[in-house]
Scaffold this motif. Structure first.
Motif, mmCIF file in Angstrom:
data_model
loop_
_atom_site.group_PDB
_atom_site.id
_atom_site.type_symbol
_atom_site.label_atom_id
_atom_site.label_comp_id
_atom_site.label_asym_id
_atom_site.label_seq_id
_atom_site.Cartn_x
_atom_site.Cartn_y
_atom_site.Cartn_z
ATOM 1 N N GLY A 104 0.821 -1.211 0.000
ATOM 2 C CA GLY A 104 0.000 0.000 0.000
ATOM 3 C C GLY A 104 0.851 1.256 0.000
ATOM 4 O O GLY A 104 0.580 2.212 -0.733
ATOM 5 N N LEU A 147 2.472 1.620 -3.429
ATOM 6 C CA LEU A 147 1.493 2.090 -4.415
ATOM 7 C C LEU A 147 1.238 3.582 -4.270
ATOM 8 O O LEU A 147 1.055 4.291 -5.251
ATOM 9 C CB LEU A 147 0.181 1.320 -4.290
ATOM 10 N N MET A 168 0.714 -0.716 -11.256
ATOM 11 C CA MET A 168 -0.416 -0.292 -10.427
ATOM 12 C C MET A 168 -1.590 -1.261 -10.582
ATOM 13 O O MET A 168 -2.182 -1.700 -9.597
ATOM 14 C CB MET A 168 -0.869 1.113 -10.809
ATOM 15 N N GLN A 202 -2.761 -3.628 -7.488
ATOM 16 C CA GLN A 202 -4.120 -3.431 -6.979
ATOM 17 C C GLN A 202 -4.926 -4.721 -7.102
ATOM 18 O O GLN A 202 -5.682 -5.074 -6.199
ATOM 19 C CB GLN A 202 -4.797 -2.272 -7.701
#
Length: 192
Positions: free
Chosen positions: A163, A166, A176, A180
């Motif tokens: 997290g 990202l 990405m 995700q």
């Protein structure tokens, strides 16, 4: 709705190509438009979300990317990825790329999805895979192909830190999307 492509030709041919063509296509109002268009033609590519189970880490690459220097950056964190060679299947290509870039042997990569990287300007379609490995699957040096002037560093990101990466470190679209997807899968596994 219909379209036609005429007079398609290569107007630039180097490491990559630029195509130019006359496109005629139907509009949403029931009319048609005829216009000249250019397309960056680099061929299709593959990428993979590679999860190392015994270290609970995602394996990424870090390498120099000349186009990113236009925005003051140069070394980009990315999923392992590469270009399809002539007559190569996406699954064979990703296995080859992981071995070349990271030194890991993978088996049975699972296709997650496929998507256009930039459909307004590029013909490229990317096939995104997922696979799991153990650290013992690293049997070769990796680092890229010297004859292609590749210099690739393996970067292991603990899943607990994805997290943060990202939010602050990842600026590559395929990475990405892949990360995700991975985090969404992890959340769903926890809820079951």
């Amino acid at each position: 709705m219909n379209y036609s492509i005429k007079n398609e030709r290569v107007v630039f041919n180097d490491h990559y190509k630029i195509l130019k063509a006359q496109a005629t296509y139907d509009t949403f109002k029931g009319e048609s438009i005829t216009t000249d268009r250019l397309a960056f033609h680099r061929g299709d590519s593959v990428g993979i979300v590679l999860f190392e189970t015994d270290t609970d880490s995602i394996l990424l690459t870090k390498q120099f990317r000349y186009p990113a220097t236009q925005h003051g950056e140069a070394w980009i964190l990315e999923l392992p990825a590469g270009s399809l060679e002539k007559d190569e299947t996406p699954s064979n290509c990703i296995s080859r790329e992981v071995l070349e870039e990271l030194g890991y042997h993978i088996e049975n990569p699972k296709l997650i999805t496929e998507f256009y990287t930039s459909p307004g300007g590029s013909t490229e379609k990317l096939f995104l895979f997922y696979a799991e490995v153990a650290s013992t699957a690293k049997t070769e040096a990796g680092g890229g192909v010297e004859s292609e002037d590749e210099d690739i560093q393996l970067v292991k990101i603990p899943v607990a830190e994805l997290g943060l990466y990202l939010s602050n470190e990842i600026n590559d679209a395929k990475t990405m999307i892949g990360l995700q997807w991975f985090l969404f899968q992890k959340m769903n596994d926890i809820k079951r």
